[in-house]
Design a protein around this motif. Sequence first.
Motif, PDB file in Angstrom:
ATOM      1  N   ASP A  18      36.950 -79.225   9.820  1.00  0.00           N
ATOM      2  CA  ASP A  18      37.122 -79.123  11.271  1.00  0.00           C
ATOM      3  C   ASP A  18      36.645 -77.735  11.681  1.00  0.00           C
ATOM      4  OD1 ASP A  18      37.841 -79.640  13.879  1.00  0.00           O
ATOM      5  OD2 ASP A  18      39.944 -79.087  13.567  1.00  0.00           O
ATOM      6  N   ILE A  19      35.348 -77.606  11.804  1.00  0.00           N
ATOM      7  CA  ILE A  19      34.721 -76.315  12.086  1.00  0.00           C
ATOM      8  C   ILE A  19      34.140 -76.336  13.482  1.00  0.00           C
ATOM      9  CG2 ILE A  19      32.779 -74.821  11.461  1.00  0.00           C
ATOM     10  CD1 ILE A  19      33.357 -75.501   8.548  1.00  0.00           C
ATOM     11  N   ILE A  20      34.385 -75.261  14.196  1.00  0.00           N
ATOM     12  CA  ILE A  20      33.853 -75.135  15.549  1.00  0.00           C
ATOM     13  C   ILE A  20      32.519 -74.405  15.489  1.00  0.00           C
ATOM     14  CG2 ILE A  20      34.224 -74.114  17.825  1.00  0.00           C
ATOM     15  CD1 ILE A  20      37.253 -74.443  17.269  1.00  0.00           C
ATOM     16  N   ILE A  21      31.508 -75.010  16.045  1.00  0.00           N
ATOM     17  CA  ILE A  21      30.197 -74.376  16.170  1.00  0.00           C
ATOM     18  C   ILE A  21      30.162 -73.687  17.526  1.00  0.00           C
ATOM     19  CG2 ILE A  21      27.717 -74.779  16.359  1.00  0.00           C
ATOM     20  CD1 ILE A  21      28.112 -77.203  14.485  1.00  0.00           C
ATOM     21  N   ILE A  22      29.808 -72.405  17.514  1.00  0.00           N
ATOM     22  CA  ILE A  22      29.775 -71.684  18.784  1.00  0.00           C
ATOM     23  C   ILE A  22      28.335 -71.406  19.211  1.00  0.00           C
ATOM     24  CG2 ILE A  22      32.049 -70.649  18.440  1.00  0.00           C
ATOM     25  CD1 ILE A  22      30.611 -67.997  17.846  1.00  0.00           C
ATOM     26  N   GLU A  23      28.136 -71.446  20.511  1.00  0.00           N
ATOM     27  CA  GLU A  23      26.847 -71.070  21.074  1.00  0.00           C
ATOM     28  C   GLU A  23      26.927 -69.598  21.433  1.00  0.00           C
ATOM     29  OE1 GLU A  23      23.565 -72.419  24.415  1.00  0.00           O
ATOM     30  OE2 GLU A  23      25.494 -73.432  24.343  1.00  0.00           O
ATOM     31  N   THR A  24      25.976 -68.833  20.944  1.00  0.00           N
ATOM     32  CA  THR A  24      25.983 -67.391  21.171  1.00  0.00           C
ATOM     33  C   THR A  24      25.329 -67.060  22.512  1.00  0.00           C
ATOM     34  OG1 THR A  24      23.880 -67.127  19.993  1.00  0.00           O
ATOM     35  CG2 THR A  24      25.906 -66.936  18.689  1.00  0.00           C
ATOM     36  N   THR A  25      25.635 -65.876  23.006  1.00  0.00           N
ATOM     37  CA  THR A  25      25.042 -65.448  24.271  1.00  0.00           C
ATOM     38  C   THR A  25      23.640 -64.890  24.062  1.00  0.00           C
ATOM     39  OG1 THR A  25      26.100 -63.279  24.075  1.00  0.00           O
ATOM     40  CG2 THR A  25      27.266 -64.967  25.338  1.00  0.00           C
ATOM     41  N   GLU A  26      23.381 -64.418  22.860  1.00  0.00           N
ATOM     42  CA  GLU A  26      22.071 -63.864  22.497  1.00  0.00           C
ATOM     43  C   GLU A  26      21.522 -64.640  21.314  1.00  0.00           C
ATOM     44  OE1 GLU A  26      20.602 -61.397  24.205  1.00  0.00           O
ATOM     45  OE2 GLU A  26      22.333 -61.165  25.532  1.00  0.00           O
ATOM     46  N   LEU A  27      20.217 -64.486  21.057  1.00  0.00           N
ATOM     47  CA  LEU A  27      19.612 -65.086  19.862  1.00  0.00           C
ATOM     48  C   LEU A  27      20.211 -64.455  18.614  1.00  0.00           C
ATOM     49  CD1 LEU A  27      15.828 -65.320  20.835  1.00  0.00           C
ATOM     50  CD2 LEU A  27      17.495 -67.177  20.720  1.00  0.00           C
ATOM     51  N   THR A  28      20.297 -65.226  17.555  1.00  0.00           N
ATOM     52  CA  THR A  28      20.844 -64.717  16.296  1.00  0.00           C
ATOM     53  C   THR A  28      19.854 -64.955  15.160  1.00  0.00           C
ATOM     54  OG1 THR A  28      22.031 -66.804  15.964  1.00  0.00           O
ATOM     55  CG2 THR A  28      23.259 -65.001  16.997  1.00  0.00           C
ATOM     56  N   ARG A  29      18.632 -64.508  15.358  1.00  0.00           N
ATOM     57  CA  ARG A  29      17.596 -64.690  14.341  1.00  0.00           C
ATOM     58  C   ARG A  29      17.751 -63.729  13.164  1.00  0.00           C
ATOM     59  NH1 ARG A  29      13.464 -68.058  15.951  1.00  0.00           N
ATOM     60  NH2 ARG A  29      13.346 -68.470  18.176  1.00  0.00           N
ATOM     61  N   THR A  30      18.524 -62.661  13.339  1.00  0.00           N
ATOM     62  CA  THR A  30      18.747 -61.705  12.259  1.00  0.00           C
ATOM     63  C   THR A  30      20.233 -61.648  11.933  1.00  0.00           C
ATOM     64  OG1 THR A  30      19.140 -59.763  13.642  1.00  0.00           O
ATOM     65  CG2 THR A  30      16.828 -60.287  13.114  1.00  0.00           C
ATOM     66  N   ALA A  31      20.548 -61.149  10.750  1.00  0.00           N
ATOM     67  CA  ALA A  31      21.951 -61.007  10.357  1.00  0.00           C
ATOM     68  C   ALA A  31      22.676 -60.038  11.282  1.00  0.00           C
ATOM     69  CB  ALA A  31      22.039 -60.535   8.908  1.00  0.00           C
ATOM     70  N   ALA A  32      22.019 -58.971  11.679  1.00  0.00           N
ATOM     71  CA  ALA A  32      22.648 -57.997  12.573  1.00  0.00           C
ATOM     72  C   ALA A  32      22.975 -58.632  13.924  1.00  0.00           C
ATOM     73  CB  ALA A  32      21.742 -56.786  12.757  1.00  0.00           C
ATOM     74  N   GLN A  33      22.067 -59.438  14.445  1.00  0.00           N
ATOM     75  CA  GLN A  33      22.323 -60.125  15.717  1.00  0.00           C
ATOM     76  C   GLN A  33      23.490 -61.105  15.575  1.00  0.00           C
ATOM     77  OE1 GLN A  33      18.382 -61.770  16.187  1.00  0.00           O
ATOM     78  NE2 GLN A  33      17.779 -60.225  17.701  1.00  0.00           N
ATOM     79  N   ALA A  34      23.513 -61.851  14.483  1.00  0.00           N
ATOM     80  CA  ALA A  34      24.590 -62.820  14.262  1.00  0.00           C
ATOM     81  C   ALA A  34      25.931 -62.110  14.094  1.00  0.00           C
ATOM     82  CB  ALA A  34      24.282 -63.686  13.038  1.00  0.00           C
ATOM     83  N   ALA A  35      25.954 -60.998  13.362  1.00  0.00           N
ATOM     84  CA  ALA A  35      27.199 -60.248  13.169  1.00  0.00           C
ATOM     85  C   ALA A  35      27.722 -59.700  14.493  1.00  0.00           C
ATOM     86  CB  ALA A  35      26.981 -59.122  12.165  1.00  0.00           C
ATOM     87  N   ALA A  36      26.819 -59.221  15.324  1.00  0.00           N
ATOM     88  CA  ALA A  36      27.231 -58.709  16.634  1.00  0.00           C
ATOM     89  C   ALA A  36      27.859 -59.831  17.469  1.00  0.00           C
ATOM     90  CB  ALA A  36      26.041 -58.088  17.363  1.00  0.00           C
ATOM     91  N   GLU A  37      27.269 -61.004  17.430  1.00  0.00           N
ATOM     92  CA  GLU A  37      27.798 -62.138  18.190  1.00  0.00           C
ATOM     93  C   GLU A  37      29.132 -62.639  17.625  1.00  0.00           C
ATOM     94  OE1 GLU A  37      26.748 -63.912  21.049  1.00  0.00           O
ATOM     95  OE2 GLU A  37      25.454 -62.177  21.331  1.00  0.00           O
ATOM     96  N   ALA A  38      29.253 -62.642  16.289  1.00  0.00           N
ATOM     97  CA  ALA A  38      30.472 -63.141  15.648  1.00  0.00           C
ATOM     98  C   ALA A  38      31.582 -62.094  15.633  1.00  0.00           C
ATOM     99  CB  ALA A  38      30.163 -63.582  14.219  1.00  0.00           C
ATOM    100  N   GLY A  39      31.209 -60.831  15.823  1.00  0.00           N
ATOM    101  CA  GLY A  39      32.200 -59.757  15.762  1.00  0.00           C
ATOM    102  C   GLY A  39      32.681 -59.519  14.343  1.00  0.00           C
TER     103      GLY A  39
END
Length: 155
Positions: A18-39
């Motif tokens: 039961d995993i929630i998929i979240i839509e980010t406000t910014e693109l997450t093409r890099t690990a740094a971008q994804a980490a910023a979005e995920a906190g």
Amino acid sequence: MSKSLKRVRAALEAAGLDIIIIETTELTRTAAQAAAEAGCHVDQIAKSIIFRGETSGEAVLFLTAGGNQVDASKASALAGEPLGKADAALIRAQTGFAIGGVSPVGHLSPIRAFIDPRLTEFGVIWAAAGTPRHIFALAPDDLIALTGGAIAEFT
């Protein structure tokens, strides 16, 4: 909802997660971008790095912590064949995903996977959900079970 995102959701549901998929406000093409979005810490991002087996012609998946880089010679030794760059066409054909949104689950075809042990050091890790704007969190043990990936040193 894109076909890619639907495949990821279906794979997670089929595994009973039961995993929630979240839509980010910014693109997450890099690990740094994804980490910023995920906190989260950049190493909590499970990067999907795909190589092409030079002998088999098939894609091989390396799931690495966001701050790590895959060592090509170690990866080739694990794969049992020389590895080269996987082009966008191979990645799309075997996984069904575009570069920048390759999920560790929901691939069109089975894929051999190897997992960076650094990812097992966290209670929660994050991965792409099939698009550059969608991510999901899961436990490292769930990632291992879902992918059938072998934990191995390749960084």
